[in-house]
Design a protein around this motif. Structure first.
Motif, PDB file in Angstrom:
ATOM      1  N   LEU A   1       0.816  -1.219   0.000  1.00 24.53           N
ATOM      2  CA  LEU A   1       0.000   0.000   0.000  1.00 24.53           C
ATOM      3  C   LEU A   1       0.848   1.268   0.000  1.00 24.53           C
ATOM      4  O   LEU A   1       0.327   2.369  -0.162  1.00 24.53           O
ATOM      5  CB  LEU A   1      -0.926   0.013   1.221  1.00 24.53           C
TER       6      LEU A   1
ATOM      7  N   PHE B   1       2.888   2.064  -2.182  1.00 26.96           N
ATOM      8  CA  PHE B   1       3.075   2.560  -3.542  1.00 26.96           C
ATOM      9  C   PHE B   1       1.785   3.243  -3.963  1.00 26.96           C
ATOM     10  O   PHE B   1       0.772   2.580  -4.138  1.00 26.96           O
ATOM     11  CB  PHE B   1       3.395   1.406  -4.492  1.00 26.96           C
ATOM     12  N   PRO B   2       1.811   4.561  -4.094  1.00 29.29           N
ATOM     13  CA  PRO B   2       0.545   5.251  -4.352  1.00 29.29           C
ATOM     14  C   PRO B   2      -0.005   5.000  -5.750  1.00 29.29           C
ATOM     15  O   PRO B   2       0.743   4.896  -6.716  1.00 29.29           O
ATOM     16  CB  PRO B   2       0.911   6.726  -4.185  1.00 29.29           C
ATOM     17  N   GLY B   3      -1.320   4.899  -5.816  1.00 29.24           N
ATOM     18  CA  GLY B   3      -2.051   4.823  -7.078  1.00 29.24           C
ATOM     19  C   GLY B   3      -1.549   3.751  -8.017  1.00 29.24           C
ATOM     20  O   GLY B   3      -1.326   2.599  -7.627  1.00 29.24           O
ATOM     21  N   ILE B   4      -1.331   4.172  -9.219  1.00 24.83           N
ATOM     22  CA  ILE B   4      -1.017   3.259 -10.311  1.00 24.83           C
ATOM     23  C   ILE B   4       0.436   2.773 -10.241  1.00 24.83           C
ATOM     24  O   ILE B   4       0.850   1.876 -10.958  1.00 24.83           O
ATOM     25  CB  ILE B   4      -1.297   3.989 -11.664  1.00 24.83           C
ATOM     26  N   LEU B   5       1.211   3.364  -9.322  1.00 24.51           N
ATOM     27  CA  LEU B   5       2.663   3.154  -9.313  1.00 24.51           C
ATOM     28  C   LEU B   5       3.077   1.691  -9.161  1.00 24.51           C
ATOM     29  O   LEU B   5       4.008   1.232  -9.831  1.00 24.51           O
ATOM     30  CB  LEU B   5       3.295   3.990  -8.197  1.00 24.51           C
ATOM     31  N   LEU B   6       2.388   0.946  -8.272  1.00 30.18           N
ATOM     32  CA  LEU B   6       2.755  -0.453  -8.053  1.00 30.18           C
ATOM     33  C   LEU B   6       2.534  -1.266  -9.322  1.00 30.18           C
ATOM     34  O   LEU B   6       3.422  -1.998  -9.770  1.00 30.18           O
ATOM     35  CB  LEU B   6       1.933  -1.037  -6.891  1.00 30.18           C
TER      36      LEU B   6
ATOM     37  N   LEU C   1       2.369  -0.160 -12.260  1.00 28.13           N
ATOM     38  CA  LEU C   1       3.317   0.349 -13.248  1.00 28.13           C
ATOM     39  C   LEU C   1       4.685  -0.313 -13.083  1.00 28.13           C
ATOM     40  O   LEU C   1       5.308  -0.756 -14.048  1.00 28.13           O
ATOM     41  CB  LEU C   1       3.443   1.859 -13.044  1.00 28.13           C
ATOM     42  N   ALA C   2       5.130  -0.385 -11.814  1.00 25.86           N
ATOM     43  CA  ALA C   2       6.444  -0.975 -11.543  1.00 25.86           C
ATOM     44  C   ALA C   2       6.448  -2.448 -11.938  1.00 25.86           C
ATOM     45  O   ALA C   2       7.415  -2.932 -12.538  1.00 25.86           O
ATOM     46  CB  ALA C   2       6.790  -0.819 -10.068  1.00 25.86           C
ATOM     47  N   ILE C   3       5.357  -3.153 -11.641  1.00 27.88           N
ATOM     48  CA  ILE C   3       5.310  -4.582 -11.965  1.00 27.88           C
ATOM     49  C   ILE C   3       5.315  -4.785 -13.480  1.00 27.88           C
ATOM     50  O   ILE C   3       6.077  -5.595 -14.011  1.00 27.88           O
ATOM     51  CB  ILE C   3       4.057  -5.247 -11.342  1.00 27.88           C
TER      52      ILE C   3
ATOM     53  N   LEU D   1     -10.004   1.070 -14.601  1.00 30.67           N
ATOM     54  CA  LEU D   1      -9.322   2.372 -14.716  1.00 30.67           C
ATOM     55  C   LEU D   1      -7.807   2.187 -14.788  1.00 30.67           C
ATOM     56  O   LEU D   1      -7.137   2.791 -15.622  1.00 30.67           O
ATOM     57  CB  LEU D   1      -9.652   3.247 -13.498  1.00 30.67           C
TER      58      LEU D   1
ATOM     59  N   SER E   1      -6.680   0.497 -18.065  1.00 32.30           N
ATOM     60  CA  SER E   1      -6.738   1.363 -19.242  1.00 32.30           C
ATOM     61  C   SER E   1      -5.648   2.430 -19.163  1.00 32.30           C
ATOM     62  O   SER E   1      -5.107   2.841 -20.187  1.00 32.30           O
ATOM     63  CB  SER E   1      -8.123   1.987 -19.403  1.00 32.30           C
ATOM     64  N   GLY E   2      -5.330   2.849 -17.937  1.00 36.21           N
ATOM     65  CA  GLY E   2      -4.227   3.801 -17.753  1.00 36.21           C
ATOM     66  C   GLY E   2      -2.906   3.207 -18.218  1.00 36.21           C
ATOM     67  O   GLY E   2      -2.123   3.859 -18.909  1.00 36.21           O
TER      68      GLY E   2
ATOM     69  N   LEU F   1      -0.522   4.319 -21.422  1.00 35.58           N
ATOM     70  CA  LEU F   1       0.906   4.624 -21.355  1.00 35.58           C
ATOM     71  C   LEU F   1       1.731   3.703 -22.257  1.00 35.58           C
ATOM     72  O   LEU F   1       2.952   3.776 -22.280  1.00 35.58           O
ATOM     73  CB  LEU F   1       1.392   4.499 -19.906  1.00 35.58           C
TER      74      LEU F   1
ATOM     75  N   LEU G   1      12.982  -5.461  -8.034  1.00 33.72           N
ATOM     76  CA  LEU G   1      12.465  -5.208  -9.387  1.00 33.72           C
ATOM     77  C   LEU G   1      13.497  -5.600 -10.438  1.00 33.72           C
ATOM     78  O   LEU G   1      13.191  -6.220 -11.439  1.00 33.72           O
ATOM     79  CB  LEU G   1      12.137  -3.720  -9.561  1.00 33.72           C
TER      80      LEU G   1
ATOM     81  N   PHE H   1      -6.706  10.552 -17.320  1.00 28.14           N
ATOM     82  CA  PHE H   1      -5.974  10.845 -18.563  1.00 28.14           C
ATOM     83  C   PHE H   1      -6.954  11.204 -19.682  1.00 28.14           C
ATOM     84  O   PHE H   1      -6.671  12.057 -20.520  1.00 28.14           O
ATOM     85  CB  PHE H   1      -5.076   9.674 -18.979  1.00 28.14           C
TER      86      PHE H   1
ATOM     87  N   GLY I   1      -1.041  11.580  -1.736  1.00 28.59           N
ATOM     88  CA  GLY I   1      -0.185  10.465  -2.130  1.00 28.59           C
ATOM     89  C   GLY I   1      -0.620   9.880  -3.457  1.00 28.59           C
ATOM     90  O   GLY I   1       0.204   9.621  -4.339  1.00 28.59           O
ATOM     91  N   GLY I   2      -1.940   9.698  -3.604  1.00 30.20           N
ATOM     92  CA  GLY I   2      -2.474   9.146  -4.843  1.00 30.20           C
ATOM     93  C   GLY I   2      -2.133  10.036  -6.031  1.00 30.20           C
ATOM     94  O   GLY I   2      -1.820   9.555  -7.114  1.00 30.20           O
TER      95      GLY I   2
ATOM     96  N   GLY J   1       1.247   9.435  -7.453  1.00 28.95           N
ATOM     97  CA  GLY J   1       1.231   8.313  -8.387  1.00 28.95           C
ATOM     98  C   GLY J   1       0.490   8.667  -9.666  1.00 28.95           C
ATOM     99  O   GLY J   1       0.924   8.338 -10.767  1.00 28.95           O
TER     100      GLY J   1
ATOM    101  N   LEU K   1       0.337   9.843 -15.221  1.00 27.71           N
ATOM    102  CA  LEU K   1      -0.517   9.996 -16.402  1.00 27.71           C
ATOM    103  C   LEU K   1      -0.693  11.456 -16.784  1.00 27.71           C
ATOM    104  O   LEU K   1      -0.595  11.821 -17.954  1.00 27.71           O
ATOM    105  CB  LEU K   1      -1.880   9.353 -16.123  1.00 27.71           C
TER     106      LEU K   1
ATOM    107  N   ARG L   1      10.044   3.064 -20.881  1.00 28.07           N
ATOM    108  CA  ARG L   1      10.082   2.861 -22.335  1.00 28.07           C
ATOM    109  C   ARG L   1      11.491   2.548 -22.823  1.00 28.07           C
ATOM    110  O   ARG L   1      11.674   1.745 -23.725  1.00 28.07           O
ATOM    111  CB  ARG L   1       9.567   4.115 -23.049  1.00 28.07           C
TER     112      ARG L   1
ATOM    113  N   VAL M   1      10.392   5.265  -8.304  1.00 31.13           N
ATOM    114  CA  VAL M   1       9.399   4.510  -7.530  1.00 31.13           C
ATOM    115  C   VAL M   1       9.743   4.585  -6.040  1.00 31.13           C
ATOM    116  O   VAL M   1       8.867   4.793  -5.192  1.00 31.13           O
ATOM    117  CB  VAL M   1       9.322   3.039  -8.019  1.00 31.13           C
TER     118      VAL M   1
ATOM    119  N   SER N   1       7.361   6.530  -3.291  1.00 29.87           N
ATOM    120  CA  SER N   1       6.782   5.721  -2.214  1.00 29.87           C
ATOM    121  C   SER N   1       7.227   6.214  -0.837  1.00 29.87           C
ATOM    122  O   SER N   1       6.429   6.274   0.096  1.00 29.87           O
ATOM    123  CB  SER N   1       7.182   4.259  -2.355  1.00 29.87           C
TER     124      SER N   1
ATOM    125  N   PHE O   1       5.265   9.159  -0.005  1.00 28.72           N
ATOM    126  CA  PHE O   1       3.899   8.769   0.328  1.00 28.72           C
ATOM    127  C   PHE O   1       3.820   8.264   1.776  1.00 28.72           C
ATOM    128  O   PHE O   1       2.912   8.634   2.533  1.00 28.72           O
ATOM    129  CB  PHE O   1       3.441   7.686  -0.657  1.00 28.72           C
TER     130      PHE O   1
END
Lengths: 297, 313
Positions: A139, A141-146, A148-150, A229, A232-233, A237, B26, B145, B247-248, B251, B255, B274, B285, B289, B292
């Motif tokens: 938790l 990792f805010p929002g889409i970041l986790l 994204l990282a994976i 959501l 699709s984000g 990207l 990672l 987005f 925080g959100g 992240g 976008l 990319r 990252v 984090s 956050f």
């Protein structure tokens, strides 16, 4: 509702409390107009995802440069894109992808999260600490970041997006289920079945799981909205399904280049994402009200 | 109180360690050899071996992690594969852009969310309540987005009457602060919806309580009852959401920055993904984090300060 005569009622066996509770839930859910609309929309979207491709004759990936970037017309309801592909057909085909990503990722995250939450709440102790601290880390990792990282390490593909969004959903389930398990575990009937010699597995699956099901169902519905959501984000990207897959996020990403001359390229896929997410959100809200009447004002 | 702060600080440490382990791992989840990726596809086996040696990739994983953390603590996040510059420098150049964007988005979300939530709660079950809640539901369900693209369509490349500054989207912002308006609206709207819903339900809960009835029974004006008595208590749970939203946004900035071509940490991350510049991905990252976790810590402490009735033990 069918009115029963006293004689018929007398002759009938009384239904179990669980059936009664189910009936009550169903009645409250039907009363909630928004939830009914949300549920109907979801059903419609699922059917479109399954049956839609059979009704659209055009190939979603068939290019025809001569008709590229056409505005919506009787022939092409949502217009055509930069390769002359029919956007309506692509949207219909994309529905199945959206539903697949939403349901599968949440099924994955839900299964793992519920399992971790139950054993965490039921056994407590060091197991609980380890699992919950791990959830805290996820938790962080805010929002889409986790997600994204994976995806960044696994590589962009539809399967990897499902895995990433699934992992992203685990902590929400684990936390909620742990909380509910903790409150159920202390109830007397659990002590009773324990005294009768029931195994842990039996207690968890037969006695705890059915009683923590309500928050799980609500969470499943709302998380599908988040999953759609997020996925699709990621596709937007360029980290999801690869072109020419008619994934809506990817369509938005492709379409943005032509936004000036053909805004319909980004308009329709976006509206579809909003509608799907909205349907799951209002259905989830309705489910919550119906399953937990105490919360309803 | 200080005991609580110390305990809360100590609780943060395992989370930070967990986050760093995950971010460190990672590199190992990437299919293929990290040294080969860093060296590039055409590199000779000798170069690859040299890189492996230099980065200590021959060491056992725990040793590598400890080395990695030693560097992180000293502010060394490695070097970018593409530019060769230290990751820390790349992040430093963009850190405040993202924080600033998230900060303004939070202000917008709180401002809009609170007003909408209060109106909705005070006039509950009226048309204004239903309309506000419907808009909030839309805000919640809209991919930001897409909303950003629509804003660009409507304002920046749409009508002629639109001020020129909003059209300069390709350059991000920096030269003209007004260029931040559209990105902030894009990022903050979803959060405003969440805060509006939260404020409404929190207010409704408080309004239903006995002390509010007492205040009304005493003949206080509705204004004082709502703003002096109800709001103060209703805001406490909202604070938690505000922290989470900030925080959100950090992240979510990934976008928004990518749509508006803003040179922040989010865009840095995407560009790095990319080009498979993994040290940069790890660095951004990790920084986002950590930030956050820190914000959450502050939220918890302020929550405690504001709500003395609750014992977080």
């Amino acid at each position: 509702m069918v009115q029963q005569t006293p004689a018929a009622e007398f002759g009938q066996k009384r239904s179990s409390p669980r059936v009664e509770a189910y009936k009550g839930f169903w009645r409250r859910l039907r009363k909630n107009k928004a939830a009914v609309v949300g549920g109907a929309l979801i059903l419609f979207f699922i059917l479109t995802g399954i049956l839609g491709p059979f009704f659209t004759t055009a190939d979603p990936n068939a290019t025809q440069i001569s008709i590229k970037l056409q505005s919506p017309s009787a022939e092409h309801w949502f217009g055509t894109d930069n390769y002359g592909r029919d956007i309506f057909t692509r949207i219909i085909h994309g529905m199945a992808i959206t539903m697949k990503v939403g349901f599968l990722s949440v099924a994955l995250g839900g299964a793992v999260g519920v399992f971790l939450g139950i054993i965490s709440g039921y056994y407590g102790g060091i197991l609980d600490t380890v699992i919950m601290r791990t959830m805290d880390v996820l938790l962080a990792f805010p929002g889409i970041l986790l997600a994204l990282a994976i995806v960044s390490v696994l590589g962009g593909s539809l399967t990897n997006v499902i895995i990433a969004v699934g992992i992203f959903s685990i902590p929400a389930f684990a936390r909620i289920v742990r909380g509910s398990t903790l409150s159920v575990r202390k109830l007397e009937y659990i002590d009773a079945v324990k005294a009768l010699g029931a195994s842990d597995g039996r207690i968890i699956f037969k006695h705890i799981l059915p009683n923590v099901l309500s928050p799980i169902i609500v969470q499943l519905t709302l998380r599908i909205a988040t999953a759609v959501l997020t996925a699709s984000g990621l596709a937007f990207l360029g980290l999801g399904a690869k072109p020419p897959t008619p994934e809506w996020g990817a369509m938005l990403s492709e379409g943005r280049t032509y936004m000036r001359e053909a805004p319909h390229l980004v308009l329709f896929p976006g509206i579809m994402i909003v509608l799907v997410v909205l349907a799951f959100n209002i259905f989830g809200d309705g489910l919550r009200d119906a399953l937990d009447p105490k919360m309803k004002k | 109180m200080s005991k609580f702060i110390i305990r809360r600080l100590l609780q943060t440490i395992p989370v930070l360690i967990g986050v760093s382990i995950l971010v460190f791992s990672l590199m190992y989840l990437i299919p293929g050899d990290p040294a080969q990726i860093i060296a590039g596809e055409g590199a000779s086996p000798k170069t690859v071996e040299q890189i492996r040696e230099k980065l200590g990739l021959n060491e056992p994983a725990p040793v590598q992690y400890v080395n990695y953390m030693k560097n992180v603590v000293q502010g060394d996040l490695g070097n970018s594969i593409r530019s060769g510059r230290p990751v820390m420098d790349e992040i430093k150049a963009r850190f405040w852009t993202t924080v600033e964007l998230s900060f303004y988005a939070t202000i917008l979300a709180v401002f809009l969310g609170l007003i909408a939530g209060i109106i909705s709660a005070v006039r509950h079950y009226t048309w204004s309540d239903i309309t506000i809640m419907l808009i909030a539901l839309f805000g919640l369900s809209m991919p930001n987005f897409w909303f950003g693209l629509m804003l660009i369509q409507w304002f920046a490349i749409g009508p002629d009457w639109m001020p020129e500054f909003m059209k300069m989207r390709a350059s991000g912002w920096g030269d003209d602060w007004r260029q931040i308006i559209l990105p902030v609206i894009t990022l903050g709207t979803g959060g405003a919806a969440i805060i509006a819903r939260m404020t409404r339900s929190s207010m409704l809960e408080v309004i239903g309580q006995d002390y509010i009835r007492t205040a009304r029974a005493k003949g206080m004006s509705e204004r004082i009852v709502i703003y002096r008595h109800a709001l103060k208590n209703a805001l406490i749970p909202v604070i938690t959401v505000v922290g989470l939203e900030f925080g959100g946004f950090l992240g979510g900035a990934v976008l928004t920055e990518s749509i508006f071509a803003i040179n922040g940490m989010g865009r840095l991350t995407i560009d790095a993904i990319r080009t498979r510049d993994f040290p940069i991905v790890q660095g951004t990252v990790l920084v986002i984090s950590f930030l956050f976790v820190f914000v959450n810590l502050l939220v918890d402490i302020s929550y405690r300060l504001l709500n003395k009735r609750i014992d977080l033990n």
